[in-house]
Write a protein that holds these residues in place. Sequence first.
Motif, PDB file in Angstrom:
ATOM      1  N   UNK A   1       1.213  -1.132   0.092  1.00 21.59           N
ATOM      2  CA  UNK A   1      -0.010  -0.062  -0.374  1.00 21.59           C
ATOM      3  C   UNK A   1       0.972   1.442  -0.259  1.00 21.59           C
ATOM      4  N   UNK A   2       0.566   2.310  -1.370  1.00 17.12           N
ATOM      5  CA  UNK A   2       1.506   3.155  -0.719  1.00 17.12           C
ATOM      6  C   UNK A   2       1.333   4.055  -2.053  1.00 17.12           C
ATOM      7  N   UNK A   3       1.394   5.404  -2.052  1.00 19.16           N
ATOM      8  CA  UNK A   3       1.537   5.618  -4.241  1.00 19.16           C
ATOM      9  C   UNK A   3       2.273   5.452  -4.238  1.00 19.16           C
ATOM     10  N   UNK A   4       2.273   5.069  -5.940  1.00 19.11           N
ATOM     11  CA  UNK A   4       3.359   5.041  -6.810  1.00 19.11           C
ATOM     12  C   UNK A   4       3.792   6.206  -7.863  1.00 19.11           C
ATOM     13  N   UNK A   5       5.383   6.380  -8.120  1.00 19.09           N
ATOM     14  CA  UNK A   5       5.145   7.175  -8.588  1.00 19.09           C
ATOM     15  C   UNK A   5       5.949   6.457  -9.704  1.00 19.09           C
ATOM     16  N   UNK A   6       5.635   7.505 -10.869  1.00 16.30           N
ATOM     17  CA  UNK A   6       6.957   6.643 -12.626  1.00 16.30           C
ATOM     18  C   UNK A   6       7.520   7.924 -12.156  1.00 16.30           C
ATOM     19  N   UNK A   7       8.471   7.956 -12.899  1.00 13.67           N
ATOM     20  CA  UNK A   7       9.550   8.706 -13.265  1.00 13.67           C
ATOM     21  C   UNK A   7      10.571   8.482 -14.246  1.00 13.67           C
ATOM     22  N   UNK A   8      11.611   9.426 -15.030  1.00  9.50           N
ATOM     23  CA  UNK A   8      11.551   9.696 -16.588  1.00  9.50           C
ATOM     24  C   UNK A   8      13.176  10.231 -16.298  1.00  9.50           C
ATOM     25  N   UNK A   9      13.909   9.972 -17.525  1.00 14.01           N
ATOM     26  CA  UNK A   9      15.523  10.511 -17.425  1.00 14.01           C
ATOM     27  C   UNK A   9      16.361  10.896 -16.014  1.00 14.01           C
ATOM     28  N   UNK A  10      17.156   9.744 -16.171  1.00 11.64           N
ATOM     29  CA  UNK A  10      17.972   9.985 -14.517  1.00 11.64           C
ATOM     30  C   UNK A  10      19.366  10.868 -14.860  1.00 11.64           C
ATOM     31  N   UNK A  11      19.746  12.008 -13.945  1.00 15.97           N
ATOM     32  CA  UNK A  11      20.380  12.433 -13.649  1.00 15.97           C
ATOM     33  C   UNK A  11      21.515  11.796 -13.309  1.00 15.97           C
ATOM     34  N   UNK A  12      22.728  11.120 -13.620  1.00 14.32           N
ATOM     35  CA  UNK A  12      23.049  11.018 -12.970  1.00 14.32           C
ATOM     36  C   UNK A  12      24.419  12.174 -11.652  1.00 14.32           C
ATOM     37  N   UNK A  13      24.493  12.888 -12.610  1.00 17.04           N
ATOM     38  CA  UNK A  13      25.076  14.495 -11.485  1.00 17.04           C
ATOM     39  C   UNK A  13      24.487  14.681 -10.240  1.00 17.04           C
ATOM     40  N   UNK A  14      23.116  14.845 -10.424  1.00 20.88           N
ATOM     41  CA  UNK A  14      22.345  14.608  -9.549  1.00 20.88           C
ATOM     42  C   UNK A  14      21.544  13.374  -8.454  1.00 20.88           C
ATOM     43  N   UNK A  15      21.950  12.610  -9.284  1.00 19.73           N
ATOM     44  CA  UNK A  15      21.413  10.853  -8.997  1.00 19.73           C
ATOM     45  C   UNK A  15      20.528  10.842  -8.186  1.00 19.73           C
ATOM     46  N   UNK A  16      19.393  11.670  -9.294  1.00 19.20           N
ATOM     47  CA  UNK A  16      17.617  11.648  -9.120  1.00 19.20           C
ATOM     48  C   UNK A  16      17.566  11.790 -10.226  1.00 19.20           C
ATOM     49  N   UNK A  17      16.245  11.274 -10.036  1.00 16.81           N
ATOM     50  CA  UNK A  17      14.936  11.595 -11.671  1.00 16.81           C
ATOM     51  C   UNK A  17      14.927  12.695 -11.946  1.00 16.81           C
ATOM     52  N   UNK A  18      14.911  12.929 -13.458  1.00 17.03           N
ATOM     53  CA  UNK A  18      14.546  14.373 -13.496  1.00 17.03           C
ATOM     54  C   UNK A  18      13.040  14.630 -14.179  1.00 17.03           C
ATOM     55  N   UNK A  19      11.890  13.632 -13.919  1.00 26.17           N
ATOM     56  CA  UNK A  19      10.720  13.848 -14.463  1.00 26.17           C
ATOM     57  C   UNK A  19       9.629  13.055 -13.648  1.00 26.17           C
ATOM     58  N   UNK A  20       8.478  13.419 -13.053  1.00 21.56           N
ATOM     59  CA  UNK A  20       7.844  12.601 -12.593  1.00 21.56           C
ATOM     60  C   UNK A  20       6.872  12.712 -12.684  1.00 21.56           C
ATOM     61  N   UNK A  21       5.521  11.556 -12.444  1.00 19.60           N
ATOM     62  CA  UNK A  21       4.499  11.735 -12.292  1.00 19.60           C
ATOM     63  C   UNK A  21       3.864  12.352 -11.143  1.00 19.60           C
ATOM     64  N   UNK A  22       2.392  12.570 -10.995  1.00 22.90           N
ATOM     65  CA  UNK A  22       2.280  13.213  -9.668  1.00 22.90           C
ATOM     66  C   UNK A  22       1.958  11.852  -9.590  1.00 22.90           C
ATOM     67  N   UNK A  23       1.148   9.959  -9.241  1.00 22.55           N
ATOM     68  CA  UNK A  23       1.154   9.476  -8.568  1.00 22.55           C
ATOM     69  C   UNK A  23      -0.243   8.391  -8.942  1.00 22.55           C
ATOM     70  N   UNK A  24      -0.167   7.777  -7.990  1.00 21.67           N
ATOM     71  CA  UNK A  24      -1.837   7.336  -8.128  1.00 21.67           C
ATOM     72  C   UNK A  24      -1.063   6.474  -7.169  1.00 21.67           C
TER      73      UNK A  24
END
Length: 120
Positions: A91-114
Amino acid sequence: QVQLVESGGGLVQAGGSLRLSCAASGLTFNSIGMAWFRQAPGKERVFIADIDWSGRDTHYADFVKGRFTISRDNAKNIVYLQMNSLKAADTAVYYCAGLYEARRGSYKYWGQGTQVTVSS
């Protein structure tokens, strides 16, 4: 602008299945990696799975291995998360993410969650 829109969440009984979808627009979908994360109430967002641009390379968190499958359809600009043998702990809010940015160590784009709720 870039949009990631998740769908497919809902209420399901333990042991059941759901398939989440994430429709992407405004980016070159077939050239970037995508991922799914989730965030349970009162907890940090955690990684679930990722998939490379081709769909051939995938990785999973240990707690979903053998139960969840990530896939993508580059013709439709959609990434999926098939979830089987669901548990109350999923049970959780599930998010998709796109375009991993290695320099930042995170994904650049995120959805609003479901929201996914698994009843025991």
